[in-house]
Design an enzyme around this catalytic site. Structure first.
Site, mmCIF file in Angstrom:
data_model
loop_
_atom_site.group_PDB
_atom_site.id
_atom_site.type_symbol
_atom_site.label_atom_id
_atom_site.label_comp_id
_atom_site.label_asym_id
_atom_site.label_seq_id
_atom_site.Cartn_x
_atom_site.Cartn_y
_atom_site.Cartn_z
ATOM 1 N N SER A 19 33.739 95.128 48.639
ATOM 2 C CA SER A 19 33.043 95.439 47.402
ATOM 3 C C SER A 19 32.496 96.870 47.429
ATOM 4 O O SER A 19 33.240 97.819 47.661
ATOM 5 C CB SER A 19 31.953 94.386 47.163
ATOM 6 O OG SER A 19 31.480 94.439 45.840
ATOM 7 N N ASP A 148 39.552 87.084 41.902
ATOM 8 C CA ASP A 148 38.240 87.730 41.831
ATOM 9 C C ASP A 148 37.895 87.965 40.362
ATOM 10 O O ASP A 148 38.658 88.605 39.639
ATOM 11 C CB ASP A 148 38.308 89.062 42.597
ATOM 12 C CG ASP A 148 36.966 89.749 42.746
ATOM 13 O OD1 ASP A 148 36.034 89.442 41.980
ATOM 14 O OD2 ASP A 148 36.858 90.616 43.628
ATOM 15 N N HIS A 176 35.511 86.764 44.720
ATOM 16 C CA HIS A 176 35.025 88.050 45.211
ATOM 17 C C HIS A 176 34.522 87.962 46.655
ATOM 18 O O HIS A 176 34.353 88.984 47.318
ATOM 19 C CB HIS A 176 33.919 88.595 44.297
ATOM 20 C CG HIS A 176 33.517 89.990 44.624
ATOM 21 N ND1 HIS A 176 34.394 91.056 44.523
ATOM 22 C CD2 HIS A 176 32.361 90.512 45.082
ATOM 23 C CE1 HIS A 176 33.792 92.166 44.898
ATOM 24 N NE2 HIS A 176 32.557 91.873 45.245
#
Length: 198
Positions: A19, A148, A176
Site C-alpha cells: 500500500s 482489491d 487489499h
C-alpha cells in the site's frame, strides 16, 4: 532508513512495500541502492523517477474520492483548494473496501489499529526525490491483488504502466490485505522473488 543504514556494505536485501509502504521502500531504494537486490510492491503505490511521487498518490485519491466514501474521512488543513493532508479509514470503509475477503478476526484486529494518517503530499511533490541512476537501477516486482477494492486492479495496472517492472505477479481472491486474505499465495510470490534475485 535506520535499518538500511545499519546494514554492512556487502549485505543486500529485498524490500517489500504494501500500500502506502511503496513510498517508503522507494525512498529507501534511492538512499541505499547498493544494498537492495530487488523491491516488491504489493498492491502498493509505485512511483516513477520521471515525476513526483505525489502524482501516483493523487491519482489514487482521485479514484477513491469518485466513489462512495462511507465513513472514510479526509482533511484539508491547507484549505479546500489544496491537496488533502490527512485521512482516516472508518470501520464501514475498512470492512467493505480493505478487508472484505479477510477473516473476521483480522478485520476486528485491523479496526483496533486504524488511526489517522498524514499523506505528506507537499513533501512528495518534490521532483528530485527519485533518480534513474539510483531508484531506477533496482529490479522491481509488482504483486497485483485482483480483488482489491481500495487500490483496484486498474489502478495497480496504472502504476505498472507508469513505472514498468521486471515482473508482475497476480493473486486472485486477494483483497487489499493479501497477508490475511491470501497469505499462502503471497508467501509463494515472495519466495519466488527471493529465489529469482538471490
Amino acid at each position: 532508513m535506520e535499518l538500511m543504514a545499519s546494514l554492512p556494505e556487502d549485505e543486500k536485501v529485498i524490500l517489500v512495500g504494501h500500500s502506502y509502504g511503496g513510498v517508503s521502500i522507494s525512498l529507501a531504494m534511492e538512499s541505499f541502492p547498493k544494498k537492495v537486490l530487488a523491491a516488491v510492491y504489493v498492491a502498493a503505490l509505485m512511483p516513477n523517477h520521471d515525476y513526483p511521487i505525489a502524482t501516483g498518490l493523487m491519482e489514487l485519491l482521485k479514484r477513491i474520492m469518485a466513489e462512495p466514501l462511507l465513513d472514510f474521512q479526509v482533511w484539508f488543513d491547507d484549505g479546500s483548494e489544496s491537496p488533502p493532508t490527512r485521512a482516516l479509514f472508518g470501520p464501514k470503509y475498512t470492512e467493505t473496501k480493505i478487508y472484505h475477503l479477510s477473516p473476521k478476526e483480522d478485520i476486528e484486529l485491523g479496526l483496533t489499529l486504524m488511526r489517522q494518517g498524514k499523506l505528506f503530499l507537499k513533501d512528495l511533490a518534490n521532483e528530485s526525490l527519485l533518480s534513474k541512476e539510483k531508484f531506477g537501477s533496482i529490479h522491481r516486482v509488482y504483486i497485483v491483488c485482483k480483488d482489491d477494492l481500495l487500490v483496484k486492479e486498474s489502478m495497480q495496472k496504472w502504476y505498472i504502466e507508469n513505472s514498468p517492472t521486471e515482473d508482475v505477479k497476480f493473486i486472485a481472491g486477494a483483497d487489499h490485505m493479501p497477508m490475511f486474505s491470501k497469505p499462502h499465495e503471497l508467501c509463494e510470490c515472495l519466495q519466488e522473488v527471493a529465489h529469482q534475485y538471490n
